[in-house]
Design an enzyme around this catalytic site. Structure first.
Site, short mmCIF file in Angstrom:
data_model
loop_
_atom_site.label_atom_id
_atom_site.label_comp_id
_atom_site.label_asym_id
_atom_site.label_seq_id
_atom_site.Cartn_x
_atom_site.Cartn_y
_atom_site.Cartn_z
CB SER A 1 4.72 2.56 -0.09
OG SER A 1 4.53 3.95 0.13
CB SER B 1 -0.91 0.02 1.24
OG SER B 1 -1.53 1.27 1.39
CE LYS B 2 0.34 4.84 -5.48
NZ LYS B 2 -0.18 5.85 -6.43
NE ARG B 3 -4.23 3.24 3.55
CZ ARG B 3 -5.05 2.83 2.61
NH1 ARG B 3 -5.43 3.67 1.65
NH2 ARG B 3 -5.52 1.61 2.60
#
Length: 494
Positions: free
Chosen positions: A269, A263-265
Site C-alpha cells: 500500500s 487498504s493501508k494494511r
C-alpha cells in the site's frame, strides 16, 4: 490564466500511501506540463496523528521519485511558512476565522462534549472493511449561533473552551465544478456546520487548506474523490471570503484486484513497501501515473519526462483504478532489463550477497539474472543454489521434451564426469566445447546432456543460465562434487 501553481500537502502520519503518491505525482504533472510551480506544504495541524520521522519519509519519497518541489519548507518562494503548525503561530487562521465571524459566516460554539454526543444519529452500518459496526453522524443544530454578543463575550472572558464553526445556510443549494466529475450540486440542508478552529486553537484540515491555498495562489487542487462530499463546504468558504476557487481535480478510487479499496494494511500500500519488495522507483512512478490516466500514444513504459509531456488531467478516468500487481511486476521487469549493467549490479549486489556466502563472481551472477527477474527480491530464490545444493527429487532428471529420464541421465553423468575431471581449462568456453564434443560423439540431442548436467549442478528445474555458465561460476571442485552427488542419488534410486 495565471501561472499554474499546485501543491502537495501531506500530513506527517507515516509511510506515503500509493494514493498519496498518485496525488503528489498528478499535482507535479499538472504543474510541469504547463511549466508551472509545484509546492510542498506540510499539514501537521492534527498533532494526535503526528508520527516522528514522517516528514523525513515525505522528503525521501519525493526525492526518490524525482518529484522535486519548487517551493516548500526548505525552499522559500515567498509564500511561507510552508508548515501549517508554523503558520498557526503567526495567527493566520484565527485571523481569517474571525473575519468570517464578523460577516456572520462563522460563529463561536461553546457546546460540551456531552451535549454534542446527544446529537449523534445512526445512519446505517460501517462496511466490513472498516471492521463493522454502526455508522453515526453528528450534525450540529446551530445551538450556539443564537448566543447574544454579551453571552459570547462572557464565555470568552470566563475561559470556556470553544470551537469556531462555519455557518451553513439551511436553504438553497451549493454548486461547484470538478474537472473530472463535472458540475455537482448539493442541498445546503445536507451541509453540517463544520469546525474551522478546534478547541486547541489549531485549524481543521479543511479550513487550513482553503486559507493556505488562497494565500499561496494555488490554481489546481488534486485529491481523492472521497473529498467530493466535503468540497461544497470549501466552496462556501471561498464564496464567504469572496475568493476565486481553484480548479478541482478529484481522482478515482484505487482498488485491489478484487475491486476493494486498497487498504493501508495491504503489503503493497505504500511507496516504501514497494521498494522493500524490490520494485524500482522509476517503475513505481510509471505504474502509479497509469492509475486513472493513460498515454494518448497507448504507451505503457514511459519516462517521467514523457509522462510530463503527455499528461492531461482532463483525461483522467472517473472509474476506479485497479492496482494490478501482475502488471507492476511486468513493468518493473522491463525497467530492470533496460538498466545499465553497472547500475543493475550496484542494486543487485546486496541481494546476491544475502543469498550467497561463498567467494563467487557476483557480477556474472547479476548478469545471469538481469533479464530473468521482475523484482530485485526475486534474485535470492533464483540464485540460492549457488550457495548450497538443495535437496531434490531425482524425478527432476526426467523430461519428456528433452527425452531424458533417470536411466539415461545416470549414463550421461557417469560417462562425462571423467572428462570434466581431466579438463584443465575450466572456463565457460572450454566447458561448452567439452559438452558439445560429447554430444557430437554420442550422436544425441543437446538437451539429453545439458538437462541432466544442469539439474545435477543446480538441483533446480529452472535456473538463470545454463550448464556452462553455472559450472564455470561454481568452479571445478564444487560442480564436480555436485555431479557425483547426482550420480549417487540416481544409483540409489535405481
Amino acid at each position: 490564466m495565471s501561472k499554474i501553481r499546485t501543491r502537495y500537502a501531506p500530513s506527517p502520519t507515516g509511510k506515503m500511501h500509493v494514493g498519496n503518491l498518485r496525488t503528489a505525482l498528478y499535482e507535479y504533472l499538472i504543474a510541469k506540463h504547463e511549466d508551472g510551480t509545484f509546492i510542498l506544504r506540510i499539514e501537521d495541524t492534527d498533532q494526535e496523528r503526528y508520527v516522528d520521522g514522517a516528514i523525513e519519509i515525505i522528503y525521501r519519497t519525493l526525492a526518490g521519485t524525482g518529484l522535486i518541489h519548487d517551493e516548500g519548507p526548505d525552499k522559500d518562494g515567498g509564500y511561507g511558512p510552508y508548515v501549517q503548525s508554523e503558520r498557526v503561530a503567526s495567527g493566520i487562521y484565527m485571523e481569517y476565522a474571525k473575519r468570517l465571524i464578523e460577516k456572520g459566516s462563522a460563529y463561536y460554539c461553546f457546546c460540551s462534549k456531552e451535549r454534542l454526543a446527544t446529537l449523534k444519529k445512526a445512519v446505517g452500518t460501517i462496511s466490513e472493511d472498516d471492521e463493522g459496526g454502526v455508522k453515526e453522524i453528528n450534525k450540529y443544530d446551530k445551538h450556539c449561533l443564537h448566543l447574544s454578543k454579551e453571552e459570547i463575550e462572557k464565555n470568552l472572558a470566563d475561559g470556556i473552551p470553544y470551537v469556531i464553526r462555519q455557518n451553513m445556510p439551511l436553504e438553497g443549494t451549493t454548486s461547484f465544478h470538478d474537472a473530472i466529475f463535472g458540475d455537482i450540486t448539493v442541498d445546503n440542508e445536507e451541509l453540517d456546520d463544520m469546525i474551522l478552529i478546534k478547541s486547541d486553537g489549531y485549524p481543521t484540515y479543511n479550513f487550513a487548506n482553503v486559507v493556505d491555498d488562497h494565500l499561496m495562489k494555488i490554481t489546481h487542487v488534486v485529491r481523492g474523490n472521497e473529498y467530493l462530499s466535503s468540497t461544497p463546504k470549501y466552496t462556501r468558504l471561498y464564496q464567504d471570503f469572496g475568493w476565486e476557487e481553484p480548479v478541482y481535480v478529484h481522482l478515482p478510487l484505487i482498488t485491489n484486484e478484487d475491486h476493494k479499496k486498497l487498504s493501508k494494511r495491504s503489503g503493497h500500500s505504500s511507496y516504501e513497501d514497494l521498494l522493500e519488495q524490490g520494485f524500482l522507483s522509476d517503475a513505481i512512478v510509471n505504474f502509479v501515473a497509469l492509475l486513472g490516466w493513460s498515454s494518448p500514444h497507448n504507451k505503457e513504459i514511459m519516462s517521467l519526462d514523457e509522462i510530463i509531456r503527455d499528461f492531461d488531467y482532463r483525461k483522467i478516468n472517473k472509474s476506479p483504478a485497479v492496482f494490478d500487481m501482475v502488471k507492476l511486476r511486468w513493468m518493473n521487469g522491463e525497467y530492470i532489463k533496460k538498466m545499465d549493467e553497472d547500475e543493475f549490479y550496484k542494486m543487485a549486489e546486496p541481494y546476491i550477497k544475502d543469498a550467497i556466502h561463498k567467494d563467487l563472481d557476483y557480477r556474472r551472477i547479476a548478469n545471469l539474472v538481469k533479464t530473468r527477474i521482475e523484482t530485485l527480491c526475486d534474485i535470492g530464490d533464483m540464485i540460492d543454489f549457488f550457495d548450497e545444493l538443495p535437496d531434490y527429487d531425482v524425478e527432476m532428471f526426467t523430461h519428456k521434451k528433452m527425452k531424458t529420464n533417470s536411466e539415461n541421465s545416470l549414463n550421461v553423468l557417469e560417462e562425462i564426469l571423467p572428462r570434466f575431471e581431466a579438463l584443465e581449462d575450466y572456463s565457460e568456453p572450454s566447458i561448452e566445447n567439452l559438452i558439445m564434443s560429447y554430444v557430437s560423439e554420442k550422436q544425441i540431442k543437446n538437451g539429453q546432456v545439458l538437462w541432466p548436467i544442469r539439474t545435477a549442478v543446480s538441483g533446480k528445474q529452472s535456473t538463470p543460465g545454463g550448464a556452462y555458465e553455472i559450472m564455470s561460476i561454481l568452479g571445478k571442485e564444487e560442480s564436480l562434487r555436485r555431479i557425483r552427488v547426482a550420480i549417487d542419488k540416481l544409483n540409489i534410486q535405481g
